[in-house]
Design a protein around this motif. Structure first.
Motif, short mmCIF file in Angstrom:
data_model
loop_
_atom_site.label_atom_id
_atom_site.label_comp_id
_atom_site.label_asym_id
_atom_site.label_seq_id
_atom_site.Cartn_x
_atom_site.Cartn_y
_atom_site.Cartn_z
N TRP A 42 22.71 -97.79 -15.60
CA TRP A 42 22.39 -98.03 -14.20
C TRP A 42 23.55 -97.62 -13.29
O TRP A 42 23.37 -97.02 -12.24
CB TRP A 42 22.06 -99.52 -13.99
N ASP A 100 28.07 -95.15 -15.60
CA ASP A 100 29.28 -95.16 -16.40
C ASP A 100 29.16 -94.20 -17.58
O ASP A 100 30.14 -93.58 -17.99
CB ASP A 100 29.51 -96.59 -16.91
N GLN A 126 22.88 -83.86 -23.44
CA GLN A 126 21.71 -83.05 -23.08
C GLN A 126 22.00 -81.55 -23.19
O GLN A 126 21.13 -80.77 -23.50
CB GLN A 126 21.27 -83.38 -21.66
N TYR A 160 31.61 -85.83 -12.10
CA TYR A 160 31.46 -87.05 -11.32
C TYR A 160 31.48 -86.79 -9.82
O TYR A 160 30.88 -87.54 -9.06
CB TYR A 160 32.50 -88.10 -11.73
N ARG A 203 19.17 -96.11 1.30
CA ARG A 203 19.41 -97.53 1.12
C ARG A 203 18.63 -98.26 2.21
O ARG A 203 18.77 -97.95 3.38
CB ARG A 203 20.90 -97.85 1.28
N CYS A 204 17.80 -99.17 1.78
CA CYS A 204 16.89 -99.77 2.75
C CYS A 204 17.52 -100.98 3.45
O CYS A 204 18.62 -101.38 3.17
CB CYS A 204 15.62 -100.18 2.05
N ASN A 219 12.89 -82.28 -16.23
CA ASN A 219 14.21 -82.83 -16.55
C ASN A 219 15.32 -81.79 -16.37
O ASN A 219 15.38 -80.80 -17.08
CB ASN A 219 14.18 -83.31 -18.01
N ASP A 220 16.18 -82.02 -15.36
CA ASP A 220 17.30 -81.11 -15.15
C ASP A 220 18.63 -81.82 -15.33
O ASP A 220 19.69 -81.26 -15.06
CB ASP A 220 17.22 -80.47 -13.76
N GLY A 221 18.57 -83.06 -15.73
CA GLY A 221 19.80 -83.81 -15.96
C GLY A 221 20.48 -84.24 -14.68
O GLY A 221 21.49 -84.93 -14.71
N HIS A 222 19.93 -83.82 -13.52
CA HIS A 222 20.57 -84.20 -12.26
C HIS A 222 19.65 -85.06 -11.42
O HIS A 222 19.83 -86.26 -11.31
CB HIS A 222 20.98 -82.95 -11.48
N THR A 269 14.47 -92.04 -17.36
CA THR A 269 15.38 -93.19 -17.47
C THR A 269 14.58 -94.41 -17.88
O THR A 269 13.40 -94.53 -17.54
CB THR A 269 16.04 -93.44 -16.10
N VAL A 282 16.28 -99.91 -16.13
CA VAL A 282 17.35 -99.26 -15.36
C VAL A 282 16.78 -98.73 -14.05
O VAL A 282 17.37 -98.89 -12.97
CB VAL A 282 18.01 -98.15 -16.19
N HIS A 288 17.72 -99.60 -10.17
CA HIS A 288 17.98 -98.63 -9.09
C HIS A 288 17.08 -98.91 -7.90
O HIS A 288 17.50 -98.96 -6.76
CB HIS A 288 17.67 -97.21 -9.56
N ALA A 321 17.86 -102.23 -6.10
CA ALA A 321 19.12 -102.14 -5.34
C ALA A 321 18.90 -101.32 -4.08
O ALA A 321 19.54 -101.54 -3.05
CB ALA A 321 20.21 -101.52 -6.19
N ALA A 322 17.96 -100.34 -4.15
CA ALA A 322 17.74 -99.48 -2.99
C ALA A 322 16.85 -100.14 -1.94
O ALA A 322 17.04 -99.93 -0.75
CB ALA A 322 17.12 -98.15 -3.44
N ILE A 323 15.87 -100.96 -2.37
CA ILE A 323 14.96 -101.52 -1.36
C ILE A 323 15.49 -102.82 -0.77
O ILE A 323 15.16 -103.16 0.36
CB ILE A 323 13.52 -101.74 -1.90
N GLY A 372 34.95 -91.35 -13.52
CA GLY A 372 33.68 -91.86 -14.03
C GLY A 372 33.73 -93.25 -14.62
O GLY A 372 32.72 -93.76 -15.09
N VAL A 383 33.16 -96.23 -13.93
CA VAL A 383 32.54 -96.93 -12.82
C VAL A 383 32.63 -98.45 -12.97
O VAL A 383 32.99 -99.17 -12.04
CB VAL A 383 31.06 -96.51 -12.70
N ILE A 384 32.32 -98.93 -14.17
CA ILE A 384 32.30 -100.38 -14.37
C ILE A 384 33.70 -100.96 -14.24
O ILE A 384 33.93 -101.99 -13.59
CB ILE A 384 31.68 -100.72 -15.74
N THR A 440 12.83 -90.41 -4.50
CA THR A 440 13.94 -90.71 -5.41
C THR A 440 13.51 -91.39 -6.70
O THR A 440 13.69 -90.85 -7.78
CB THR A 440 15.03 -91.56 -4.71
N LEU A 495 12.81 -90.50 -11.70
CA LEU A 495 13.52 -91.11 -12.82
C LEU A 495 12.58 -91.72 -13.85
O LEU A 495 12.99 -91.99 -14.98
CB LEU A 495 14.45 -92.22 -12.30
#
Lengths: 61, 707
Positions: free
Chosen positions: A20, A23, A32, A47, A59-60, B75-78, B83, B87, B91, B94-96, B216, B218-219, B364, B368
């Protein structure tokens, strides 16, 4: 038995969190494109693009 | 017997929900426990999800996991990446979910807790979740096209343009109104300001960490950020206890407060501009992580707190003052103007039905999804969860006594700036509250005052702090209050920066139709100009709202609600047209029913805002009132004393400005009402042509089945 189950649940949760948050995005990208001929992006360049794309998501309220 | 078991189970769930509704409906005059609201909500979502969403999934769209989704085919990996279900759910949620579902219910609590809660619970299962789910499925069957593209392709060119314009307008108003919430929460709070300001260097550090130091990770970076965020709360407390910093935030006159608010607003405007032109990795991406983690964590904490404490609601079920013969029977409530119908349904937009979600659900998220059947949990399920957040916000607001609620949410032009006067005014409205009580609450959260902090955030923060400190002890009240304020401000800031950026893309795209080079997202002059236009747009509404004593949340929130519902109506029109084109016109009631309700609500609200003769409610009436003020001022000659003359000029300027702003708002209102009519007509025409066989059916579910 119960411990193994809890550990598995934690592992699934951790994998989900990594996916999600992005990471593990670079690892997935490498996996891939394994075997492709063209040059792969470095971790750093990957990145930069990744964050750019992520920021395009609305973002809503 | 085995077969009957699930049915017995579902029967029990339905009965439990119905029982909870009955308790809610029959409670009058005594306080009700939050458990009943939670039970009604959860049972309704469960039944709605199990039966209605399944009906839509199976009968309407015939979701089939053998049909390859765009993520799998392209699927282009981008952009297109198959997904996992949960997950994508993360996404999407978190977006709505943002500040909307938290603020709306708090404002609507002025009618009492019952009307808003019923709308939140019932509205979501038949309208909001349906909209999200239908648009998600439609986009998923069309390679993840955006709402604008679908409107253009399925309804017509005009609809495409209108939806694009609608999206742009709503972003402007959305950002302005949310920025206003932050301004009201922070202008007089050294603790809040310092804590929030520190989140920017924290984000910069995270950005450098994730891009250069440990690319990268991130966490790891988010964990560091979260720890520093905790420290920033502590630093804020230190600032609030330091004399010279506290003095900076202490204001004696109303003009000084307004000036302070303007400064905070200008800072936000500057921030929005900078965030829009800086590289994403430096500020936007790390802030987004920070606020997503904090958002999900805090919502979970709030749920835990409410379930542990199960507080009683102190607010009446229905505010008697809005009924016939009551103090606010004319519809001019102290929190915002307008009667229960239609304004309760406009005020709570996000959390029940939000047109903005259609932007996330198209474009969006569908890129996924790896299995068609996942769309049900993501489209319908995530929206039910957002609605639950709204129910929790309603509970948090109604934990406060009505006296405290109105003291916090009414503008100071109604209740004054002094505690004794405010307490007397609110008591005269029928909600007894003492000056002592208001003072003690301010002391307990370590703020100079709790009066007139409209916008919902401080009110929610006090409610949350009460619930949390019922678990952890009263000592931590001030900490929890500022924690909640920072949490809201944090993700409102994220909406401001992300929204400004999205607005910039849309503006570049719009101008790009006329002048090609402007479209290039990497061309710096275009980036700078578009960003400046966007921040100037919302910044104008923000500053105008601060300067108008009855502007701000009081005026802007209903306008925002109307804009958001207009977008929802566009989405439902697109959805209806698509259903008809799928050859399933007999099932089009699924989207037509919520659409009709929205049309009635928004057009009625728009009509009230335009035609009401009450200056607090009607834009035109307010503008005329200010014209009269101006004429009266100008009827007397300018005083010879230079100080008095200057004051006169300032008064004239103010009246002129307020009149202009109200005419501008009226203009926007007309535009929104017109958009609905236009899109309804073009959508109805398209459907008619399809039904008469003059347009082909076009079920866009062509591409191959998965192996």
């Amino acid at each position: 038995m119960r411990l193994a189950l809890a550990l598995r649940a934690l592992r699934v949760l951790w994998a989900g969190l990594r996916c999600w948050s992005g990471d593990d995005a670079y690892e997935r990208y490498l996996a891939q494109h394994r075997g492709h001929q063209h040059a792969l992006l470095s971790r750093r360049d990957f990145y930069r693009d990744y964050f750019d794309r992520r920021a395009k998501r609305p973002r809503c309220c | 017997m085995r077969r009957a078991l699930p049915w017995i189970g579902w029967g029990l769930v339905a009965a439990l929900g119905a029982g909870a509704f009955a308790v809610m409906a029959l409670t009058r005059g005594e306080s009700i426990n939050a458990a009943w609201l939670l039970t009604a909500a959860l049972c309704t979502y469960a039944v709605g999800y199990r039966f209605y969403s399944r009906f839509i999934a199976n009968r309407l769209f015939a979701l089939d996991d053998r049909r390859a989704t765009p993520a799998v085919r392209l699927n282009d990996g981008h952009d297109y990446v198959p997904t996992g279900k949960w997950v994508v759910f993360g996404h999407h949620f978190a977006a709505i979910a943002g500040a909307g579902p938290l603020v709306g219910p708090i404002l609507a609590a002025q009618f009492g807790w019952l009307p808003g809660t019923l709308w939140i619970i019932i509205g979501v299962v038949v309208a909001g979740a349906v909209q999200d789910f239908v648009i998600l499925c439609a986009s998923m069957r069309r390679d993840g096209k955006s709402l604008g593209q679908m409107a253009r392709d399925e309804v017509g060119t005009v609809a495409g343009w209108l939806s694009m314009f609608g999206v742009f307008a709503i972003i402007m108003i959305l950002i302005a109104v949310l920025a206003m919430v932050v301004v009201n929460a922070l202008a007089e709070s050294p603790w809040g300001c310092v804590s929030l300001a520190l989140t920017i260097p924290i984000a910069l550090l995270m950005g450098v960490w994730m891009r250069w130091l440990r690319p990268g990770k991130v966490i790891e970076a988010s964990l560091i950020g979260l720890v520093l965020l905790g420290l920033s709360l502590w630093a804020g407390q230190w600032a609030a206890q330091t004399d010279w910093i506290r003095d900076l935030f202490t204001f004696t006159t109303k003009e000084q407060v307004t000036q302070a608010k303007v400064w905070v607003a200008l800072t936000l405007i500057g921030y929005g501009f900078v965030a829009s032109v800086l590289p994403v990795w430096l500020l936007l991406a790390p802030r987004d992580y920070l606020s997503s983690f904090v958002k999900i964590g805090t919502v979970a904490m709030l749920a835990l707190g409410i379930f542990l404490v199960l507080p009683d609601l102190a607010m009446p079920a229905v505010n008697p003052q809005f009924a016939e013969g009551g103090r606010f029977a004319d519809g001019k409530g102290p929190v915002f103007a307008g009667g229960l119908f239609p304004f309760a349904f406009i005020t709570i937009a996000c959390g029940v039905i939000s047109g903005f979600h259609a932007l996330v659900a198209s474009g969006t998220t569908p890129k996924l999804i790896s299995k068609e059947s996942d769309a049900r949990a993501i489209g319908y399920g995530a929206m039910c969860m957002e609605s639950f957040v709204a129910v929790m916000a309603m509970i948090a607001a109604c934990v406060l006594t009505p006296g405290v609620y109105f003291a916090m949410n009414s503008p100071d032009s109604l209740i004054g700036k002094d505690v004794a006067g405010a307490a007397a005014t609110i008591t005269s409205w029928g909600f007894s509250v003492s000056a002592e009580e208001l003072r003690a609450l301010a002391v307990s959260i370590e703020e100079p005052s709790i009066l007139s902090k409209p916008g919902g955030a401080p009110c929610l923060a006090v409610g949350m702090a009460k619930i949390f400190s019922a678990v952890t002890g009263e000592r931590l009240m001030a900490f929890w209050y500022h924690f909640a304020i920072m949490f809201e401000a944090l993700f409102i800031l994220t909406t401001i920066d992300a929204g400004t950026r999205v607005g910039r893309f849309i503006f570049q795209d719009l101008v790009g139709h006329v002048w090609k080079p402007f479209k290039r997202v990497s061309w710096q002059p275009a980036v700078w100009i578009a960003s400046a236009v966007v921040v100037a747009g919302w910044g104008y509404f923000l500053i105008a709202g601060i300067r108008d004593p009855l502007g701000g949340i009081y005026t802007l929130w209903p306008l925002f609600g109307i804009a958001n519902q207009v977008l929802a109506a566009i989405a439902l029109c697109v959805g209806t047209t698509i259903i008809v084109k799928m050859g399933k016109a007999r099932m089009a009631w699924i989207t037509i029913a919520p659409l009709l309700w929205l049309v009635v609500v928004t057009e009625t609200a728009g009509y009230h805002k335009l035609s009401s003769s009450e200056p607090g409610l009607g834009f035109i009436a307010k503008a005329r009132q200010q014209d009269e003020v101006l004429a009266r001022l100008r009827a007397t000659p300018l005083p010879s004393d230079p100080v008095a003359a200057k004051e006169r000029m300032a008064d004239e300027g103010k009246a002129e400005r307020i009149a202009f702003n109200n005419r501008l708002n009226a203009g926007l209102c007309v535009v929104f009402m017109g958009i609905i009519v236009a899109i309804l007509v073009s959508s109805a025409r398209e459907c008619w042509l399809v039904l008469r066989g003059r347009r082909p059916l076009s079920d866009a579910a062509p591409a191959g089945m998965a192996p």
